[in-house]
Design an enzyme around this catalytic site. Sequence first.
Site, mmCIF file in Angstrom:
data_model
loop_
_atom_site.group_PDB
_atom_site.id
_atom_site.type_symbol
_atom_site.label_atom_id
_atom_site.label_comp_id
_atom_site.label_asym_id
_atom_site.label_seq_id
_atom_site.Cartn_x
_atom_site.Cartn_y
_atom_site.Cartn_z
ATOM 1 N N ASP A 88 -6.021 1.406 -3.142
ATOM 2 C CA ASP A 88 -7.507 1.482 -2.501
ATOM 3 C C ASP A 88 -7.480 2.716 -1.405
ATOM 4 O OD1 ASP A 88 -5.514 1.488 -0.488
ATOM 5 O OD2 ASP A 88 -6.437 -0.636 0.262
ATOM 6 N N ASP B 259 -2.627 6.175 -3.690
ATOM 7 C CA ASP B 259 -2.097 5.642 -3.127
ATOM 8 C C ASP B 259 -1.095 4.785 -4.020
ATOM 9 O OD1 ASP B 259 -3.907 3.798 -2.590
ATOM 10 O OD2 ASP B 259 -3.550 2.943 -0.531
ATOM 11 N N SER C 26 0.750 -1.391 -0.002
ATOM 12 C CA SER C 26 -0.373 -0.331 -0.053
ATOM 13 C C SER C 26 1.005 1.272 0.151
ATOM 14 C CB SER C 26 -1.058 -0.609 1.605
ATOM 15 O OG SER C 26 -1.668 1.303 1.098
ATOM 16 N N ASP D 45 -1.252 1.027 -3.497
ATOM 17 C CA ASP D 45 -2.479 0.291 -4.238
ATOM 18 C C ASP D 45 -3.316 0.429 -4.899
ATOM 19 O OD1 ASP D 45 -3.583 0.317 -1.854
ATOM 20 O OD2 ASP D 45 -3.487 -1.767 -2.041
#
Length: 451
Positions: A246, A242, A102, A244
């Site tokens: 999400d 961000d 992330s 990843d």
Amino acid sequence: MGKYFGTDGVRGVANKELTPELAFKLGRYGGYVLAHNEDKKHPQVLVGRDTRVSGEMLESALIAGLISIGAEVMRLGVISTPGVAYLTKEMDAELGVMISASHNPVADNGIKFFGSDGFKLSDDQENEIEALLDEENPDLPRPVGNEIVHYSDYFEGAQKYLSYIKSTIDVNLDGLKIALDGANGSTSQLAPFLFGDLEADTEVIGCSPDGYNINEGVGSTHPEALAKTVVETESDFGLAFDGDGDRLIAVDEKGNIVDGDQIMFIIGQEMAKNQELNDNMIVSTVMSNLGFYKALEAEGIKSNKTKVGDRYVVEEMRKGNYNLGGEQSGHIVLMDYNTTGDGLLTGVQLAAVVKLTGKSLSELAEQMKKYPQSLINVRVTDKHGVTDNEDVKAEMDRVEADMNGEGRILVRPSGTEPLVRVMVEAATDEKAQSYAQQIADVVEEKMGLDN
């Protein structure tokens, strides 16, 4: 949290803590627990990753583990976490796996699983995988010869996901100039393609991943880079994702940060107006700003608070059948469309509100007055007993009375360290800092590690 699984899957420094050996075992044992279906000889598993240099190494090991248990693996390549969640459910796969850490630095990586319904794992499922990890040689199936299956590439999955995101709004974004920051991560190619396809004029930063620069000075944890771009290019607003994909943090046309609370308020207000907000309720965490709750109250919208962590938000949403929830950090869950926080989906929905209302993002965000916030960490002997201490309780009551409804106190234990976080919101910065310090001083005096 378990021995291996944290609040968001298994994470660690790649090749040191999260090794290829562990990735193999997670593939093998996770695949067995989650995808092993007595009726299906070769359960289907989707695997995606972000842009980290360690991703391909861990992907290879993970896929080897999955194939060793008899799974049929489809490799999605670089895609966002919510993209994996959506495709797992949409394609009736038994399991989805995302390799990402992330918003963490490049040295870290992680592995998280999604069940066939697109949701993250339950505690029981994680415990079952951990039990196998702790066994020396669990007696699990080992297909041989023509029982072993090939893996395949399904890079078209990303386009399928983007087409779906595009279909969630009924308006084109022509006439809007939007600055995009992909954090040099999963959305680096996805975001420009999506918003370009919706006919927006785009300015792009943080969309040149090289394997090493993910989240480096860009993305939702560094929105100042996007703020500068928005102002310099005279964009209508900016969207920062961000690593990843999400999370989403926005920036208005003046360069002001628009956080997850404000984004939830703006989208929730529009949903309520259109009678699309289930039970007229938004789910948030205890870290949401007092201004968020006051703004919702003024609009006649109800709120429900959970512990910090998007998994707790999702749990509460599923329990109450609510369709909007999220965190100040930018994890926004729109349950009508996806099962987890989705930056691209949230960005498209936010852009649609701007287009449909004809208002600037600053006008929309200004309807929620943010209270200044001060946060102080105090190292203590017993982090779970702090709020039971009579002196601490008395000080909190005194400050509460002094604020007279124009502020909020939150004292909570850290999830990972021997400390408590003292958070105070008040009418001014000075008051927030002063009140937080007063409470922190009493905590330190009565329960501090050094006393």
